[in-house]
Scaffold this motif. Structure first.
Motif, PDB file in Angstrom:
ATOM      1  N   ARG A   1     -13.338  -2.569  -7.894  1.00 20.12           N
ATOM      2  CA  ARG A   1     -13.298  -1.186  -7.350  1.00 20.12           C
ATOM      3  C   ARG A   1     -14.915  -0.646  -7.521  1.00 20.12           C
ATOM      4  O   ARG A   1     -15.345  -0.863  -8.558  1.00 20.12           O
ATOM      5  CB  ARG A   1     -12.631  -0.265  -8.435  1.00 20.12           C
ATOM      6  CG  ARG A   1     -11.107  -0.659  -8.696  1.00 20.12           C
ATOM      7  CD  ARG A   1     -10.176   0.479  -9.147  1.00 20.12           C
ATOM      8  NE  ARG A   1      -9.120   0.220  -9.541  1.00 20.12           N
ATOM      9  CZ  ARG A   1      -8.056  -0.016  -8.571  1.00 20.12           C
ATOM     10  NH1 ARG A   1      -8.314   0.126  -7.222  1.00 20.12           N
ATOM     11  NH2 ARG A   1      -6.909  -0.425  -8.940  1.00 20.12           N
TER      12      ARG A   1
ATOM     13  N   MET B   1       0.737  -1.070   0.008  1.00 18.23           N
ATOM     14  CA  MET B   1      -0.037  -0.026  -0.098  1.00 18.23           C
ATOM     15  C   MET B   1       0.747   1.263   0.079  1.00 18.23           C
ATOM     16  O   MET B   1       1.971   1.162   0.501  1.00 18.23           O
ATOM     17  CB  MET B   1      -0.826   0.050   1.295  1.00 18.23           C
ATOM     18  CG  MET B   1      -1.777  -1.364   1.639  1.00 18.23           C
ATOM     19  SD  MET B   1      -3.072  -1.333   0.344  1.00 18.23           S
ATOM     20  CE  MET B   1      -4.379  -0.229   1.046  1.00 18.23           C
TER      21      MET B   1
ATOM     22  N   ASN C   1      -6.145   8.497   1.904  1.00 20.46           N
ATOM     23  CA  ASN C   1      -6.641   7.296   2.107  1.00 20.46           C
ATOM     24  C   ASN C   1      -5.468   6.325   1.314  1.00 20.46           C
ATOM     25  O   ASN C   1      -5.034   6.813   0.466  1.00 20.46           O
ATOM     26  CB  ASN C   1      -7.771   6.863   1.394  1.00 20.46           C
ATOM     27  CG  ASN C   1      -8.948   7.207   2.363  1.00 20.46           C
ATOM     28  OD1 ASN C   1      -8.750   7.498   3.441  1.00 20.46           O
ATOM     29  ND2 ASN C   1     -10.057   7.892   1.639  1.00 20.46           N
TER      30      ASN C   1
ATOM     31  N   LYS D   1      -3.744   3.490  -0.911  1.00 14.91           N
ATOM     32  CA  LYS D   1      -4.085   3.026  -2.262  1.00 14.91           C
ATOM     33  C   LYS D   1      -3.006   1.759  -2.495  1.00 14.91           C
ATOM     34  O   LYS D   1      -2.027   1.802  -2.146  1.00 14.91           O
ATOM     35  CB  LYS D   1      -3.903   3.926  -3.485  1.00 14.91           C
ATOM     36  CG  LYS D   1      -4.947   4.962  -3.403  1.00 14.91           C
ATOM     37  CD  LYS D   1      -4.700   6.011  -4.378  1.00 14.91           C
ATOM     38  CE  LYS D   1      -5.718   7.319  -4.478  1.00 14.91           C
ATOM     39  NZ  LYS D   1      -5.882   7.843  -3.198  1.00 14.91           N
TER      40      LYS D   1
END
Length: 172
Positions: A122, A83, A90, A92
């Motif tokens: 998604r 990540m 946030n 990703k």
């Protein structure tokens, strides 16, 4: 001369304080990289061979799986995800590997599959409200809607006379 040195000292302190504030502000803009789950070792994963290995050898080589199949114990999954986040945004996913080891009824390996980030679904929620069934009431309806409803018939309590002297299971 003293006055000039005081001004230069305060200017230096102000400059130093500004540089410290700038350094602290810039430290909040750093990229944060994290790893979640299984550490994939390509050599170990490639050593698992269908028809040769079984549950015990897979567990000895790769360790316990991240999770097993929900129904039955035919598939083991090893999940690894990298990540990235910038400051307070946030995180990703940058890379993901899902390793699926399939077993037959006897516990022997039948297949080893790899899936990557392309398999991640998604989704985007629509709006910030969840639609519900029922009446749509305004704030005033919510506040004043129960006026006069206290003590109305059928709203709990004993209903009729409040005594239980009939021939029911509790009365005789």
């Amino acid at each position: 001369m003293r006055q000039f040195s005081r001004q230069s000292r305060s200017g230096r302190l102000l400059l130093a304080g500004g540089l410290v504030a700038l350094a602290l502000g810039m430290s909040g803009c750093t990229r944060i990289r994290t790893h979640q789950g299984y550490q994939v070792d390509k050599l170990l994963v490639d050593s698992i061979q269908p028809g040769i290995d079984n549950r015990a050898s897979v567990e000895g080589t790769l360790g316990r799986p991240t999770f097993a199949a929900q129904f039955g114990d035919q598939d083991w999954y090893y999940v690894s995800r990298d990540m990235r986040a910038l400051a307070f945004s946030n995180p990703k996913p940058v890379a993901q590997t899902v390793l699926r080891v399939r077993f037959d009824a006897a516990g022997n390996v039948t297949a080893v599959d790899r899936m990557g980030l392309e398999q991640v679904a998604r989704i985007s929620p629509s709006g910030d409200k969840t639609p519900t069934l029922g009446r749509h009431r305004s704030l005033l309806d919510e506040i004043f809607g129960n006026i006069g409803a206290v003590g109305a018939g059928g709203m709990g309590g004993m209903g009729g006379g409040g005594s239980n002297t009939g021939g029911g299971p509790n009365g005789s």
